[in-house]
Write a protein that holds these residues in place. Sequence first.
Motif, PDB file in Angstrom:
ATOM      1  N   ASP A 167       2.905  -3.791 -16.490  1.00 28.88           N
ATOM      2  CA  ASP A 167       2.820  -2.749 -16.451  1.00 28.88           C
ATOM      3  C   ASP A 167       1.199  -2.151 -16.265  1.00 28.88           C
ATOM      4  N   LEU A 168       0.981  -2.937 -16.351  1.00 24.75           N
ATOM      5  CA  LEU A 168      -0.653  -2.917 -15.920  1.00 24.75           C
ATOM      6  C   LEU A 168      -0.851  -2.971 -13.976  1.00 24.75           C
ATOM      7  N   LEU A 169      -0.158  -3.795 -13.526  1.00 29.69           N
ATOM      8  CA  LEU A 169       0.033  -3.864 -12.650  1.00 29.69           C
ATOM      9  C   LEU A 169       1.071  -2.899 -11.611  1.00 29.69           C
ATOM     10  N   ARG A 170       1.885  -2.217 -12.396  1.00 31.08           N
ATOM     11  CA  ARG A 170       2.548  -1.009 -11.825  1.00 31.08           C
ATOM     12  C   ARG A 170       1.671   0.073 -11.563  1.00 31.08           C
ATOM     13  N   LYS A 171       0.433   0.438 -12.624  1.00 34.39           N
ATOM     14  CA  LYS A 171      -1.079   1.280 -12.348  1.00 34.39           C
ATOM     15  C   LYS A 171      -1.631   1.190 -11.219  1.00 34.39           C
ATOM     16  N   VAL A 172      -1.899   0.055 -11.090  1.00 36.99           N
ATOM     17  CA  VAL A 172      -2.908  -0.526 -10.220  1.00 36.99           C
ATOM     18  C   VAL A 172      -2.389  -1.309  -9.217  1.00 36.99           C
ATOM     19  N   GLN A 173      -1.239  -1.091  -8.894  1.00 38.50           N
ATOM     20  CA  GLN A 173      -0.363  -1.380  -7.290  1.00 38.50           C
ATOM     21  C   GLN A 173      -0.882  -0.154  -6.116  1.00 38.50           C
ATOM     22  N   PRO A 174      -1.719   1.545  -6.092  1.00 39.17           N
ATOM     23  CA  PRO A 174      -2.253   2.006  -5.078  1.00 39.17           C
ATOM     24  C   PRO A 174      -2.867   1.155  -4.703  1.00 39.17           C
ATOM     25  N   LEU A 175      -3.982   0.157  -5.727  1.00 43.56           N
ATOM     26  CA  LEU A 175      -5.309  -0.098  -4.698  1.00 43.56           C
ATOM     27  C   LEU A 175      -5.475  -1.771  -4.182  1.00 43.56           C
ATOM     28  N   GLY A 176      -3.650  -1.923  -4.390  1.00 44.61           N
ATOM     29  CA  GLY A 176      -3.579  -3.391  -3.883  1.00 44.61           C
ATOM     30  C   GLY A 176      -3.671  -4.266  -3.920  1.00 44.61           C
ATOM     31  N   LEU A 177      -3.667  -4.184  -5.850  1.00 43.15           N
ATOM     32  CA  LEU A 177      -3.388  -5.541  -6.829  1.00 43.15           C
ATOM     33  C   LEU A 177      -2.551  -5.547  -6.903  1.00 43.15           C
ATOM     34  N   ASP A 178      -1.967  -7.455  -7.300  1.00 45.07           N
ATOM     35  CA  ASP A 178      -0.383  -7.581  -7.541  1.00 45.07           C
ATOM     36  C   ASP A 178      -0.834  -9.257  -8.128  1.00 45.07           C
ATOM     37  N   GLU A 179       0.685  -9.449  -8.196  1.00 45.02           N
ATOM     38  CA  GLU A 179       0.772 -10.326  -9.246  1.00 45.02           C
ATOM     39  C   GLU A 179      -0.617 -11.632  -9.171  1.00 45.02           C
ATOM     40  N   ASN A 180      -0.827 -11.880  -7.624  1.00 46.89           N
ATOM     41  CA  ASN A 180      -2.382 -13.074  -7.065  1.00 46.89           C
ATOM     42  C   ASN A 180      -3.485 -12.472  -8.408  1.00 46.89           C
ATOM     43  N   SER A 181      -3.345 -10.947  -8.197  1.00 44.22           N
ATOM     44  CA  SER A 181      -4.566 -10.364  -8.926  1.00 44.22           C
ATOM     45  C   SER A 181      -4.836 -10.764 -10.718  1.00 44.22           C
ATOM     46  N   VAL A 182      -3.670 -10.382 -11.286  1.00 43.94           N
ATOM     47  CA  VAL A 182      -3.631 -11.067 -12.514  1.00 43.94           C
ATOM     48  C   VAL A 182      -3.548 -12.005 -12.857  1.00 43.94           C
ATOM     49  N   GLN A 183      -3.231 -13.498 -11.983  1.00 49.50           N
ATOM     50  CA  GLN A 183      -2.832 -14.954 -12.194  1.00 49.50           C
ATOM     51  C   GLN A 183      -4.779 -15.348 -12.214  1.00 49.50           C
ATOM     52  N   GLU A 184      -5.256 -14.679 -10.527  1.00 47.58           N
ATOM     53  CA  GLU A 184      -6.683 -14.742 -11.060  1.00 47.58           C
ATOM     54  C   GLU A 184      -7.514 -14.802 -12.375  1.00 47.58           C
TER      55      GLU A 184
END
Length: 191
Positions: free
Chosen positions: A42-59
Motif C-alpha cells: 500500500d505504501l509503495l503504491r503511494k510513493v511510486q511517483p517518487l521513484g521508490l520501490d521494493e528496494n527502498s522498503v528493503q533498505e
Amino acid sequence: MFASIYDKTDKGRQEIATRQFQLPNRLRTLLVMVDGKQSAADLLRKVQPLGLDENSVQELIDGDFISPMEIVAPVNEVAETAPNANPDISTETSYLSDSSIPELSGPEQFHAVYRFFNDTIKANLGFRGFALQLKVERASNLGDFEQLRIPFLEAVMKAKGRDFARNLRDQLDVLLYQGRQVQGRTALDED
C-alpha cells in the motif's frame, strides 16, 4: 513480505526526530509514511511517483528503521475496556475518576498514547496534521505528549468541531493522565 504491515523501530523514530543516521530524503519520506496500519505494498503504491520501490522498503528493513508489526488491539479497544470509559460522554472538566483509568504500565501507556495520536491525527487532520505528526514521532516520553495535547485538541476543534474534539480529549486524557488532574486548559474547557 510486502503484504506485511510495518511500523517504525526505535531507530526509525530516532531518525525522524534527529536525522542522526542521515537517511537520504527519499527514504526518509517513505519512513515518515510508515504508520503501522498500511502494508508495504500500500505504501509503495503511494510513493511510486517518487521513484521508490521494493528496494527502498528493503533498505529501511535492512537498516533496522522499520520492522513487521505484531498484531495488537487498537487504542480505541484499550480505551473501551476501561470501566466506565464512554467516548460518547463529554465532561465539563478534564479530570477523570479512578474508575475510568485503564491499567497500563509506563511503556504500554507510551505506546497507547503514541498510537492514539498517530491514528487520530491521520484520520481527522490529514495533511494539515503533518507538523503534529512529526512532533509525535519526536516524542520520547509522556511529557512530550502532554505538550502536544493542547495544540492537537485545538487543531481537531478547528477541523471537526468542539463536540468531536471533546470526545477525543476525553479518550486522550484517559490514556495520558490516568486519573491525574489535567494542567493545560483549552478552548474546549470553556463554555
